[in-house]
Design a protein around this motif. Structure first.
Motif, PDB file in Angstrom:
ATOM      1  N   PHE A 235       1.383  12.838  10.036  1.00  0.00           N
ATOM      2  CA  PHE A 235       1.050  12.198   8.757  1.00  0.00           C
ATOM      3  C   PHE A 235       0.743  10.728   8.968  1.00  0.00           C
ATOM      4  CE2 PHE A 235       3.527  15.939   7.789  1.00  0.00           C
ATOM      5  CZ  PHE A 235       2.719  16.555   6.844  1.00  0.00           C
ATOM      6  N   LYS A 236      -0.483  10.370   8.636  1.00  0.00           N
ATOM      7  CA  LYS A 236      -0.975   8.992   8.804  1.00  0.00           C
ATOM      8  C   LYS A 236      -1.081   8.349   7.428  1.00  0.00           C
ATOM      9  CE  LYS A 236      -2.210  10.092  13.170  1.00  0.00           C
ATOM     10  NZ  LYS A 236      -1.781   9.479  14.377  1.00  0.00           N
TER      11      LYS A 236
ATOM     12  N   GLY B  43       6.432  11.863  22.898  1.00  0.00           N
ATOM     13  CA  GLY B  43       7.094  12.327  24.121  1.00  0.00           C
ATOM     14  C   GLY B  43       8.079  13.446  23.826  1.00  0.00           C
ATOM     15  N   THR B  44       8.766  13.343  22.713  1.00  0.00           N
ATOM     16  CA  THR B  44       9.734  14.373  22.323  1.00  0.00           C
ATOM     17  C   THR B  44       9.012  15.699  22.091  1.00  0.00           C
ATOM     18  OG1 THR B  44      11.114  12.705  21.269  1.00  0.00           O
ATOM     19  CG2 THR B  44      11.492  14.980  20.606  1.00  0.00           C
ATOM     20  N   ILE B  45       7.912  15.633  21.371  1.00  0.00           N
ATOM     21  CA  ILE B  45       7.161  16.864  21.067  1.00  0.00           C
ATOM     22  C   ILE B  45       6.678  17.507  22.373  1.00  0.00           C
ATOM     23  CG2 ILE B  45       5.058  17.775  19.963  1.00  0.00           C
ATOM     24  CD1 ILE B  45       5.431  15.483  17.856  1.00  0.00           C
ATOM     25  N   ARG B  46       6.126  16.666  23.253  1.00  0.00           N
ATOM     26  CA  ARG B  46       5.627  17.180  24.541  1.00  0.00           C
ATOM     27  C   ARG B  46       6.730  17.831  25.355  1.00  0.00           C
ATOM     28  NH1 ARG B  46       2.785  12.532  25.227  1.00  0.00           N
ATOM     29  NH2 ARG B  46       4.409  11.650  26.540  1.00  0.00           N
ATOM     30  N   SER B  47       7.856  17.158  25.404  1.00  0.00           N
ATOM     31  CA  SER B  47       8.936  17.626  26.268  1.00  0.00           C
ATOM     32  C   SER B  47       9.587  18.901  25.752  1.00  0.00           C
ATOM     33  CB  SER B  47       9.975  16.515  26.399  1.00  0.00           C
ATOM     34  OG  SER B  47      11.182  17.043  26.858  1.00  0.00           O
ATOM     35  N   ILE B  48       9.890  18.903  24.488  1.00  0.00           N
ATOM     36  CA  ILE B  48      10.676  20.021  23.953  1.00  0.00           C
ATOM     37  C   ILE B  48       9.882  21.317  23.904  1.00  0.00           C
ATOM     38  CG2 ILE B  48      11.836  20.844  21.870  1.00  0.00           C
ATOM     39  CD1 ILE B  48      12.610  17.957  21.408  1.00  0.00           C
ATOM     40  N   PHE B  49       8.600  21.206  23.556  1.00  0.00           N
ATOM     41  CA  PHE B  49       7.843  22.436  23.368  1.00  0.00           C
ATOM     42  C   PHE B  49       6.982  22.808  24.573  1.00  0.00           C
ATOM     43  CE2 PHE B  49       9.384  21.328  19.266  1.00  0.00           C
ATOM     44  CZ  PHE B  49       9.908  22.546  18.861  1.00  0.00           C
TER      45      PHE B  49
ATOM     46  N   ASN C 249       5.349  15.088  12.621  1.00  0.00           N
ATOM     47  CA  ASN C 249       5.286  13.802  13.309  1.00  0.00           C
ATOM     48  C   ASN C 249       5.040  12.766  12.213  1.00  0.00           C
ATOM     49  OD1 ASN C 249       4.622  11.590  14.824  1.00  0.00           O
ATOM     50  ND2 ASN C 249       3.106  12.618  16.087  1.00  0.00           N
ATOM     51  N   ARG C 250       6.105  12.115  11.757  1.00  0.00           N
ATOM     52  CA  ARG C 250       6.177  11.379  10.488  1.00  0.00           C
ATOM     53  C   ARG C 250       6.136  12.405   9.356  1.00  0.00           C
ATOM     54  NH1 ARG C 250       5.488   5.816  11.435  1.00  0.00           N
ATOM     55  NH2 ARG C 250       4.344   5.332  13.338  1.00  0.00           N
ATOM     56  N   SER C 251       6.394  11.957   8.145  1.00  0.00           N
ATOM     57  CA  SER C 251       6.641  12.936   7.093  1.00  0.00           C
ATOM     58  C   SER C 251       6.633  12.263   5.719  1.00  0.00           C
ATOM     59  CB  SER C 251       8.028  13.543   7.325  1.00  0.00           C
ATOM     60  OG  SER C 251       9.008  12.495   7.194  1.00  0.00           O
ATOM     61  N   HIS C 252       7.180  12.956   4.742  1.00  0.00           N
ATOM     62  CA  HIS C 252       7.337  12.373   3.395  1.00  0.00           C
ATOM     63  C   HIS C 252       8.295  11.188   3.423  1.00  0.00           C
ATOM     64  CE1 HIS C 252       9.760  15.915   4.173  1.00  0.00           C
ATOM     65  NE2 HIS C 252      10.677  15.534   3.308  1.00  0.00           N
TER      66      HIS C 252
ATOM     67  N   ILE D  23      11.664  17.620  11.519  1.00  0.00           N
ATOM     68  CA  ILE D  23      11.068  16.342  11.103  1.00  0.00           C
ATOM     69  C   ILE D  23      11.432  15.265  12.110  1.00  0.00           C
ATOM     70  CG2 ILE D  23      11.095  14.562   9.297  1.00  0.00           C
ATOM     71  CD1 ILE D  23      11.470  16.771   7.230  1.00  0.00           C
ATOM     72  N   LEU D  24      10.420  14.552  12.603  1.00  0.00           N
ATOM     73  CA  LEU D  24      10.654  13.451  13.549  1.00  0.00           C
ATOM     74  C   LEU D  24      10.240  12.138  12.913  1.00  0.00           C
ATOM     75  CD1 LEU D  24       9.263  14.759  16.976  1.00  0.00           C
ATOM     76  CD2 LEU D  24      11.628  14.753  16.199  1.00  0.00           C
ATOM     77  N   GLN D  25      11.160  11.230  12.862  1.00  0.00           N
ATOM     78  CA  GLN D  25      10.860   9.879  12.389  1.00  0.00           C
ATOM     79  C   GLN D  25      11.355   8.882  13.431  1.00  0.00           C
ATOM     80  OE1 GLN D  25       8.797  10.330   8.754  1.00  0.00           O
ATOM     81  NE2 GLN D  25       9.351   8.395   9.734  1.00  0.00           N
ATOM     82  N   ALA D  26      10.649   7.770  13.582  1.00  0.00           N
ATOM     83  CA  ALA D  26      11.061   6.731  14.536  1.00  0.00           C
ATOM     84  C   ALA D  26      10.266   5.468  14.278  1.00  0.00           C
ATOM     85  CB  ALA D  26      10.813   7.199  15.970  1.00  0.00           C
ATOM     86  N   MET D  27      10.754   4.376  14.814  1.00  0.00           N
ATOM     87  CA  MET D  27       9.967   3.146  14.816  1.00  0.00           C
ATOM     88  C   MET D  27       8.816   3.336  15.810  1.00  0.00           C
ATOM     89  SD  MET D  27      11.338   1.040  12.694  1.00  0.00           S
ATOM     90  CE  MET D  27      10.852  -0.643  13.128  1.00  0.00           C
TER      91      MET D  27
END
Ligand code: ADP
Length: 269
Positions: free
Chosen positions: A91-92, A72-78, A121-124, A61-65
């Motif tokens: 999740f929009k 960028g995290t998703i692109r880089s890590i995977f 990418n965002r979540s509950h 789960i990734l959360q951020a302001m």
């Protein structure tokens, strides 16, 4: 326990966590990038094994302001990971259909199946963050959600899902720099949304909402990690290290080959 893991039942104060921190890396940025390459290779191997074994389910789960670096995290890590077996669920604002259901309905449908890694990418957690900050629902409703989320994540964990939750922690100054880049750099201009400026005004409220959400839902079975995220190279290094460490502990193995594998050699034309 990892340096950035948030202990269960503590009251988190984000001000005590420096978004510029690089304490787990004692060499220079270039060396960190080399190390990240090495970790990426490990992750590629671990994911191949996870997919082949078809037992583990992994939820990240990734959360951020805004501008916190989720994309960028998703692109880089995977980078380089076999796309078959890895999925991103974003999740929009809930659709009219989603709004007719409980807030976990759309989430549960996207959780990983055996052999799969899913990145949220965002979540509950939006349902105790944006919803609280903008007072979209009554306090009495979102306050109950921490317990509901703990139970939901326990259910997933009991049924075999490994859950890792990251809050990418940037400073308000860093956000300003990143928004300015979105105004200055043509390739980034598409990302600029005037609404982000309004959200920025609510920074303090968001920090408070994050502190409560993380404090109340960091558990042994679904821990939160607060990642210093002002420097992308450090963020990527720390997150990739945590994910690879967690996966290594699963002691995964390739499934056994069919019996008498050798005899098929001669059967080949
Ligand atoms: P992102 O910022 O993740 O790249 P967007 O710019 O499309 O993507 O923003 C998605 C928006 O949807 C965010 O403002 C977020 O707060 C909002 N959102 C997500 N989940 C919910 C929710 N459950 N209720 C209200 N708003 C939500």
């Amino acid at each position: 326990m990892h340096a950035y893991q948030i202990k269960e039942n503590i009251k988190l104060t984000l001000k005590e966590y420096d978004p510029n921190d690089t304490k787990l890396w004692d060499s220079d940025k270039k060396a960190a990038k080399n190390k990240l390459e090495d970790l990426r290779k490990q992750l590629i191997d671990l994911q191949r094994l996870l997919y082949a074994e078809h037992k583990q389910k992994v939820l990240i789960i990734l959360q951020a302001m805004d501008s916190g670096g989720k994309d960028g995290t998703i692109r880089s890590i995977f980078k380089g990971v076999n796309p078959q077996g890895v999925r991103v669920a974003s999740f929009k604002v809930p659709t009219p259909e989603e709004s007719k259901h409980d807030y976990l309905w759309r989430i549960h449908k996207q959780t990983p199946r055996s052999g799969e890694i899913v990145i949220f990418n965002r979540s509950h957690y939006e349902d105790v963050l944006v919803v609280r900050v903008h007072q979209l629902i009554a306090d009495t409703v979102w306050k109950k959600r921490y317990e509901q989320i703990r139970h939901f994540e326990k259910l997933l964990a009991d049924e075999g899902t490994t859950i890792i939750k990251f809050f990418l922690h940037i400073s308000k100054d860093e956000q300003k720099e990143r928004f300015l880049e979105r105004i200055d750099i043509p390739e980034k201009q598409w990302k600029f949304n005037p609404r982000d400026i309004e959200e920025r005004k609510l920074w303090g409220n968001y920090m408070q909402a994050y502190e409560d959400a993380i404090s109340k839902t960091s558990t042994s079975y679904a821990p939160w990690y607060v990642i210093p995220a002002n420097r992308n190279w450090y963020r990527d290094y720390v997150i990739t290290k945590i994910i690879t460490d967690v996966l290594k502990k699963k002691n995964m193995t390739y499934p056994n080959p069919v019996e008498d594998l050798e005899k098929y050699r001669t059967a080949l034309d």
